[in-house]
Write a protein that holds these residues in place. Structure first.
Motif, mmCIF file in Angstrom:
data_model
loop_
_atom_site.group_PDB
_atom_site.id
_atom_site.type_symbol
_atom_site.label_atom_id
_atom_site.label_comp_id
_atom_site.label_asym_id
_atom_site.label_seq_id
_atom_site.Cartn_x
_atom_site.Cartn_y
_atom_site.Cartn_z
ATOM 1 N N GLY A 90 38.793 51.000 37.374
ATOM 2 C CA GLY A 90 37.704 49.670 37.054
ATOM 3 C C GLY A 90 37.146 49.143 38.368
ATOM 4 N N SER A 91 36.967 48.024 38.134
ATOM 5 C CA SER A 91 36.584 47.047 39.031
ATOM 6 C C SER A 91 36.802 45.636 38.975
ATOM 7 C CB SER A 91 34.969 47.216 39.512
ATOM 8 O OG SER A 91 34.169 46.917 38.642
ATOM 9 N N CYS A 92 36.758 44.905 39.988
ATOM 10 C CA CYS A 92 36.959 43.475 39.884
ATOM 11 C C CYS A 92 36.440 42.869 41.214
ATOM 12 C CB CYS A 92 38.212 42.912 39.514
ATOM 13 S SG CYS A 92 39.506 43.052 40.515
ATOM 14 N N LYS A 93 36.398 41.441 41.361
ATOM 15 C CA LYS A 93 36.066 40.677 42.516
ATOM 16 C C LYS A 93 37.163 39.711 42.806
ATOM 17 C CE LYS A 93 31.105 41.742 42.874
ATOM 18 N NZ LYS A 93 29.962 41.560 42.024
ATOM 19 N N ILE A 94 37.427 39.498 43.986
ATOM 20 C CA ILE A 94 38.116 38.680 44.583
ATOM 21 C C ILE A 94 37.643 37.566 45.487
ATOM 22 C CG2 ILE A 94 40.604 38.306 45.848
ATOM 23 C CD1 ILE A 94 40.695 40.516 43.288
ATOM 24 N N THR A 95 37.555 36.371 45.032
ATOM 25 C CA THR A 95 37.178 35.484 46.066
ATOM 26 C C THR A 95 38.268 34.864 46.995
ATOM 27 O OG1 THR A 95 35.598 34.842 44.232
ATOM 28 C CG2 THR A 95 35.961 33.271 46.152
ATOM 29 N N VAL A 100 34.974 39.550 47.901
ATOM 30 C CA VAL A 100 35.384 40.880 48.190
ATOM 31 C C VAL A 100 35.279 41.925 46.953
ATOM 32 C CG1 VAL A 100 37.034 42.595 49.196
ATOM 33 C CG2 VAL A 100 36.669 40.091 49.807
ATOM 34 N N PRO A 101 34.541 42.826 46.754
ATOM 35 C CA PRO A 101 34.717 43.634 45.596
ATOM 36 C C PRO A 101 35.871 44.554 45.631
ATOM 37 C CG PRO A 101 32.399 44.080 46.661
ATOM 38 C CD PRO A 101 33.295 43.052 47.585
ATOM 39 N N LEU A 102 36.355 45.090 44.385
ATOM 40 C CA LEU A 102 37.425 46.083 44.737
ATOM 41 C C LEU A 102 36.986 46.978 43.701
ATOM 42 C CD1 LEU A 102 41.076 44.374 44.926
ATOM 43 C CD2 LEU A 102 39.833 45.517 46.750
ATOM 44 N N GLU A 120 41.390 51.570 47.648
ATOM 45 C CA GLU A 120 41.000 50.499 48.470
ATOM 46 C C GLU A 120 42.219 49.188 48.222
ATOM 47 O OE1 GLU A 120 36.306 50.454 48.697
ATOM 48 O OE2 GLU A 120 37.285 48.945 47.605
ATOM 49 N N GLY A 121 42.641 48.619 49.134
ATOM 50 C CA GLY A 121 43.660 47.589 48.909
ATOM 51 C C GLY A 121 42.975 46.341 49.651
ATOM 52 N N LEU A 122 43.236 45.149 49.093
ATOM 53 C CA LEU A 122 42.977 43.892 49.939
ATOM 54 C C LEU A 122 44.084 43.210 50.173
ATOM 55 C CD1 LEU A 122 40.873 41.886 50.732
ATOM 56 C CD2 LEU A 122 40.949 40.850 48.482
ATOM 57 N N TYR A 123 44.348 42.826 51.435
ATOM 58 C CA TYR A 123 45.457 41.941 51.910
ATOM 59 C C TYR A 123 45.164 40.515 51.251
ATOM 60 C CZ TYR A 123 49.020 39.725 54.838
ATOM 61 O OH TYR A 123 49.848 38.804 55.320
ATOM 62 N N MET A 125 40.504 35.861 40.980
ATOM 63 C CA MET A 125 40.223 37.167 40.495
ATOM 64 C C MET A 125 39.032 37.076 39.183
ATOM 65 S SD MET A 125 43.583 36.640 41.231
ATOM 66 C CE MET A 125 44.430 37.340 39.925
ATOM 67 N N SER A 126 37.906 37.707 39.608
ATOM 68 C CA SER A 126 37.021 37.580 38.414
ATOM 69 C C SER A 126 36.120 38.814 38.086
ATOM 70 C CB SER A 126 35.787 36.521 38.864
ATOM 71 O OG SER A 126 35.352 36.861 39.938
ATOM 72 N N GLU A 127 35.130 38.860 37.283
ATOM 73 C CA GLU A 127 34.368 40.042 37.008
ATOM 74 C C GLU A 127 35.042 41.337 36.933
ATOM 75 O OE1 GLU A 127 30.600 39.943 39.162
ATOM 76 O OE2 GLU A 127 30.810 37.772 39.618
#
Ligand code: T46
Length: 136
Positions: free
Chosen positions: A63-68, A78-80, A85-88, A97-99
């Motif tokens: 799925g997906s989520c967003k990181i502020t 930042v959308p994941l 894909e990885g976010l540091y 973390m939202s959406e």
């Protein structure tokens, strides 16, 4: 504000895809803990804190989520959206973390064991800390 997003190698063949993550190769720290969140209710915002020293890589493996990301001066969302894909998220970064999409699974690789004393959960305290760092 610099955002470090990783694109991991995906080993694909006719059977599908496989991503392997190794410490110090794909992940820039020793992995001491892995956790994940799932069944996140619609509209929920998680996180809302910063860490004093913890380093983490967030991967939305389904799925997906967003990181502020908020360093106290600037914010970036930042959308994941892809399992490779990885976010540091490093220390002193307020993050939320939202959406979360339905069925989303957010996997986190962390550099330390769980330690509540590493959390900064008060936003004003976070702002004071980062302002002090900029002064020093
Ligand atoms: C972070 C973001 C990305 C544990 O017992 N062990 C653990 O390793 C973790 C992460 C949590 N917990 C317990 C503590 C709470 O009772 O699980 C419960 C939920 O944790 P929390 O409210 O901190 O979850 P999030 O989603 O707000 O934040 C988590 C991490 O805690 C945090 O370090 O950076 O994900």
């Amino acid at each position: 504000m610099q955002v470090n997003k990783y694109v991991f190698q995906s080993h694909g063949d006719e059977r599908g895809q496989l991503v392997a993550l190794e410490e110090f190769r794909d992940i820039p720290f020793r992995i001491k803990r892995v956790y994940y969140m799932y069944d996140t209710a619609p509209g929920v915002v998680r996180g809302r804190h910063a860490h004093k020293s913890l380093e983490q890589i967030l991967v939305c493996i389904h799925g997906s989520c967003k990181i502020t990301m908020d360093n106290g001066r600037e914010k970036k969302i930042v959308p994941l959206e892809r399992p490779y894909e990885g976010l540091y998220v490093g220390p002193h970064m307020w993050h939320e973390m939202s959406e979360f999409s339905e069925g989303a699974v957010l996997l986190v690789l962390a550099s330390e064991l769980y330690d509540e004393s590493d959390y900064i959960r008060d936003y004003d305290e976070f702002l004071k800390m980062v302002e002090k760092e900029h002064e020093d």
